[in-house]
Design a protein around this motif. Structure first.
Motif, short mmCIF file in Angstrom:
data_model
loop_
_atom_site.label_atom_id
_atom_site.label_comp_id
_atom_site.label_asym_id
_atom_site.label_seq_id
_atom_site.Cartn_x
_atom_site.Cartn_y
_atom_site.Cartn_z
N LYS A 54 -44.84 6.23 55.69
CA LYS A 54 -43.67 5.82 54.91
C LYS A 54 -43.57 6.61 53.60
CE LYS A 54 -42.82 1.29 56.78
NZ LYS A 54 -42.57 -0.12 56.51
N THR A 55 -44.70 6.87 52.98
CA THR A 55 -44.69 7.67 51.75
C THR A 55 -44.20 9.08 52.05
OG1 THR A 55 -46.47 6.37 50.77
CG2 THR A 55 -46.13 8.59 49.88
N ALA A 103 -36.15 6.44 50.21
CA ALA A 103 -36.10 7.04 48.88
C ALA A 103 -36.30 6.00 47.78
CB ALA A 103 -34.79 7.79 48.68
N GLN A 104 -36.14 4.72 48.11
CA GLN A 104 -36.33 3.64 47.14
C GLN A 104 -37.77 3.13 47.12
OE1 GLN A 104 -33.48 3.43 45.45
NE2 GLN A 104 -32.66 4.75 47.06
N LEU A 105 -38.62 3.65 48.01
CA LEU A 105 -40.01 3.19 48.10
C LEU A 105 -40.72 3.40 46.77
CD1 LEU A 105 -42.26 2.13 50.06
CD2 LEU A 105 -42.88 4.54 50.38
N ARG A 106 -41.42 2.40 46.33
CA ARG A 106 -42.19 2.52 45.09
C ARG A 106 -43.41 3.39 45.37
NH1 ARG A 106 -43.24 -2.10 40.85
NH2 ARG A 106 -44.23 -0.83 39.27
N LEU A 107 -43.52 4.48 44.63
CA LEU A 107 -44.62 5.41 44.79
C LEU A 107 -45.64 5.21 43.68
CD1 LEU A 107 -42.50 8.62 45.49
CD2 LEU A 107 -43.63 7.17 47.18
N ASP A 108 -46.89 5.53 43.96
CA ASP A 108 -47.88 5.46 42.89
C ASP A 108 -47.52 6.53 41.85
OD1 ASP A 108 -49.70 7.99 43.18
OD2 ASP A 108 -49.57 7.19 45.22
N PRO A 109 -47.94 6.34 40.60
CA PRO A 109 -47.51 7.24 39.52
C PRO A 109 -47.80 8.73 39.79
CG PRO A 109 -48.55 5.30 38.59
CD PRO A 109 -48.74 5.22 40.08
#
Length: 189
Positions: A54-55, A103-109
């Motif tokens: 997913k990432t 594209a709205q997936l929360r990604l790690d910093p």
């Protein structure tokens, strides 16, 4: 031995296509294995998990969107640039609803900082320079535009505007007119 032709890139693209067909939340390594008619275990040499997949899809979607936005914004300023950027997001969401959701997936910093999301922010800030906004108002305006674009597109895709007049195209045009007017007349703190 890995099945010939399977690569992380190919699996990511296939996962993105799957997301557009069945929804981003339905994308798993198992679903992808069924698509390729392989055992799930054979995909783990290419992707670590469903979250990793997913990432990767999210990163692909951000890259595709950034490329489209850069092309659409080239040589434009003011309302013309605002409309071009807004239309890129809306058109992409309509064409690729699963990728748009990705594209709205929360990604790690760390992943976010290395993603095309940074390009999106730069392009939006460049667009806002045409409205002569400075900090912190520029950040407020970036958030406003993201909220309006995503909110409208999400409601429209979900059928929220399909049961009443006027036509959504007319409303979209009016929303962009209102945003342009607001950005040209940004309120003082």
């Amino acid at each position: 031995m890995a099945r010939a032709g399977l690569t992380p890139e190919r699996l990511t693209r296939a996962g993105a296509e799957l997301a557009d067909e069945v929804g981003f939340d339905q994308v798993t390594v198992s679903a992808l294995a069924r698509r390729f008619d392989v055992k799930v275990a054979s995909l783990y040499s290419h992707v670590r998990s469903s979250q990793d997949l997913k990432t990767r899809i999210a990163l692909l979607a951000l890259e595709e969107l950034a490329d489209r936005a850069a092309e659409a914004l080239a040589g434009r300023a003011g309302k013309d640039a605002l409309t071009a950027l807004a239309d890129v997001y809306r058109d992409y969401a309509r064409e690729h609803p699963g990728r748009y959701a990705a594209a709205q997936l929360r990604l790690d910093p760390e992943t976010a900082a290395a993603s095309a999301g940074v390009r999106h922010a730069r392009m939006t800030r460049a667009l806002l320079r045409g409205y002569e906004l400075t900090e912190p108002d520029q950040t407020h305006a970036v958030r406003l535009l993201g909220s309006v674009f995503h909110g409208y597109v999400s409601l429209e895709l979900g059928g929220g505007f399909s049961h009443s007049a006027p036509d959504t195209e007319e409303t979209w045009t009016r929303v962009l007119d209102a945003l342009d007017a607001l950005l040209r007349n940004w309120p003082a703190p």
